[in-house]
Design a protein around this motif. Sequence first.
Motif, PDB file in Angstrom:
ATOM      1  N   PHE A 296       0.701  -1.196  -0.209  1.00 48.38           N
ATOM      2  CA  PHE A 296      -0.048   0.101   0.117  1.00 48.38           C
ATOM      3  C   PHE A 296       0.720   1.098  -0.040  1.00 48.38           C
ATOM      4  O   PHE A 296       0.484   2.684  -0.602  1.00 48.38           O
ATOM      5  N   GLY A 297       2.166   1.252   0.535  1.00 47.51           N
ATOM      6  CA  GLY A 297       2.774   2.352   0.772  1.00 47.51           C
ATOM      7  C   GLY A 297       3.535   2.676  -0.518  1.00 47.51           C
ATOM      8  O   GLY A 297       3.411   3.948  -0.892  1.00 47.51           O
ATOM      9  N   SER A 298       3.791   1.859  -1.520  1.00 49.24           N
ATOM     10  CA  SER A 298       4.337   2.223  -2.701  1.00 49.24           C
ATOM     11  C   SER A 298       3.054   2.856  -3.651  1.00 49.24           C
ATOM     12  O   SER A 298       3.360   3.848  -4.363  1.00 49.24           O
ATOM     13  N   ALA A 299       2.125   2.295  -3.572  1.00 55.97           N
ATOM     14  CA  ALA A 299       0.737   2.713  -4.226  1.00 55.97           C
ATOM     15  C   ALA A 299       0.422   4.265  -3.766  1.00 55.97           C
ATOM     16  O   ALA A 299       0.128   5.197  -4.590  1.00 55.97           O
ATOM     17  N   ILE A 300       0.667   4.563  -2.298  1.00 52.91           N
ATOM     18  CA  ILE A 300       0.517   5.878  -1.804  1.00 52.91           C
ATOM     19  C   ILE A 300       1.484   6.727  -2.570  1.00 52.91           C
ATOM     20  O   ILE A 300       1.098   7.872  -2.972  1.00 52.91           O
ATOM     21  N   ALA A 301       2.691   6.223  -2.662  1.00 54.84           N
ATOM     22  CA  ALA A 301       3.910   7.193  -3.086  1.00 54.84           C
ATOM     23  C   ALA A 301       3.540   7.480  -4.706  1.00 54.84           C
ATOM     24  O   ALA A 301       3.524   8.700  -5.278  1.00 54.84           O
ATOM     25  N   ILE A 302       3.083   6.526  -5.445  1.00 49.47           N
ATOM     26  CA  ILE A 302       2.839   6.428  -6.857  1.00 49.47           C
ATOM     27  C   ILE A 302       1.659   7.490  -6.988  1.00 49.47           C
ATOM     28  O   ILE A 302       1.781   8.433  -7.764  1.00 49.47           O
ATOM     29  N   ALA A 303       0.652   7.360  -6.129  1.00 51.98           N
ATOM     30  CA  ALA A 303      -0.300   8.155  -6.435  1.00 51.98           C
ATOM     31  C   ALA A 303      -0.017   9.677  -6.117  1.00 51.98           C
ATOM     32  O   ALA A 303      -0.816  10.549  -6.660  1.00 51.98           O
ATOM     33  N   LEU A 304       0.714   9.901  -4.966  1.00 48.90           N
ATOM     34  CA  LEU A 304       1.066  11.199  -4.772  1.00 48.90           C
ATOM     35  C   LEU A 304       1.815  11.958  -5.955  1.00 48.90           C
ATOM     36  O   LEU A 304       1.703  13.104  -5.940  1.00 48.90           O
ATOM     37  N   GLY A 305       2.582  11.055  -6.601  1.00 47.57           N
ATOM     38  CA  GLY A 305       3.276  11.607  -7.831  1.00 47.57           C
ATOM     39  C   GLY A 305       2.322  11.978  -8.920  1.00 47.57           C
ATOM     40  O   GLY A 305       2.560  12.868  -9.604  1.00 47.57           O
ATOM     41  N   ILE A 306       1.426  11.002  -9.013  1.00 42.87           N
ATOM     42  CA  ILE A 306       0.285  11.303 -10.187  1.00 42.87           C
ATOM     43  C   ILE A 306      -0.446  12.487 -10.009  1.00 42.87           C
ATOM     44  O   ILE A 306      -0.706  13.294 -10.531  1.00 42.87           O
ATOM     45  N   LEU A 307      -0.600  12.952  -8.354  1.00 46.98           N
ATOM     46  CA  LEU A 307      -1.210  14.219  -8.325  1.00 46.98           C
ATOM     47  C   LEU A 307      -0.328  15.334  -7.943  1.00 46.98           C
ATOM     48  O   LEU A 307      -0.902  16.428  -7.820  1.00 46.98           O
ATOM     49  N   ARG A 308       0.650  15.118  -8.314  1.00 47.53           N
ATOM     50  CA  ARG A 308       1.751  16.293  -8.377  1.00 47.53           C
ATOM     51  C   ARG A 308       1.807  16.751  -6.899  1.00 47.53           C
ATOM     52  O   ARG A 308       1.733  18.225  -6.606  1.00 47.53           O
ATOM     53  N   ALA A 309       1.650  15.920  -5.938  1.00 51.54           N
ATOM     54  CA  ALA A 309       1.774  16.675  -4.592  1.00 51.54           C
ATOM     55  C   ALA A 309       3.323  17.189  -4.310  1.00 51.54           C
ATOM     56  O   ALA A 309       4.130  16.737  -4.857  1.00 51.54           O
ATOM     57  N   ASN A 310       3.403  18.149  -3.243  1.00 50.74           N
ATOM     58  CA  ASN A 310       4.762  18.704  -2.983  1.00 50.74           C
ATOM     59  C   ASN A 310       5.663  17.737  -2.519  1.00 50.74           C
ATOM     60  O   ASN A 310       5.551  17.084  -1.790  1.00 50.74           O
TER      61      ASN A 310
END
Length: 151
Positions: free
Chosen positions: A110-124
């Motif tokens: 789940f942690g990898s999916a969170i990081a990838i999703a944050l990248g997709i969302l262009r989070a800071n």
Amino acid sequence: MESVYQFFIEYGYLGMGLAAFLAGTFVPFNSELVLGALVADATLDPFKVIIYGTVGNVAGTVFNYYIGRFWDVETISRRMRIKEKRLLKTKGYVEKKGAWIALFTFLPVFGSAIAIALGILRANVLGVTFFSFVGKFARYVIVAMMAMAIF
């Protein structure tokens, strides 16, 4: 598989950093075994082992973040064998929470999916890095304390 872990253990602090980087990416790997073995080694400083592990693991998370930032959802799904539906569901969840959700990037899978999703969302990326560091450092401290209590 034991010889793979032995390889990382033989390289001490650097091995910890590399094992943690690998574990921080989407690659299924367990850096806690390396951490436990290195903390049990009386010649190494447990705090340095934790720091090398944390930095390596956060670097793996940032790697995942940039996969999300530069690849489209279909490519991520196909190349990383993550179901597109699951990835989009995680993206929707992360979108509601913001960069602080990176505290939980230490969670397996789940942690990898969170990081990838944050990248997709262009989070800071600085926020993602900071919160990821806090969560991963806390996890490694707990694992190190458990290993020291056992050994």
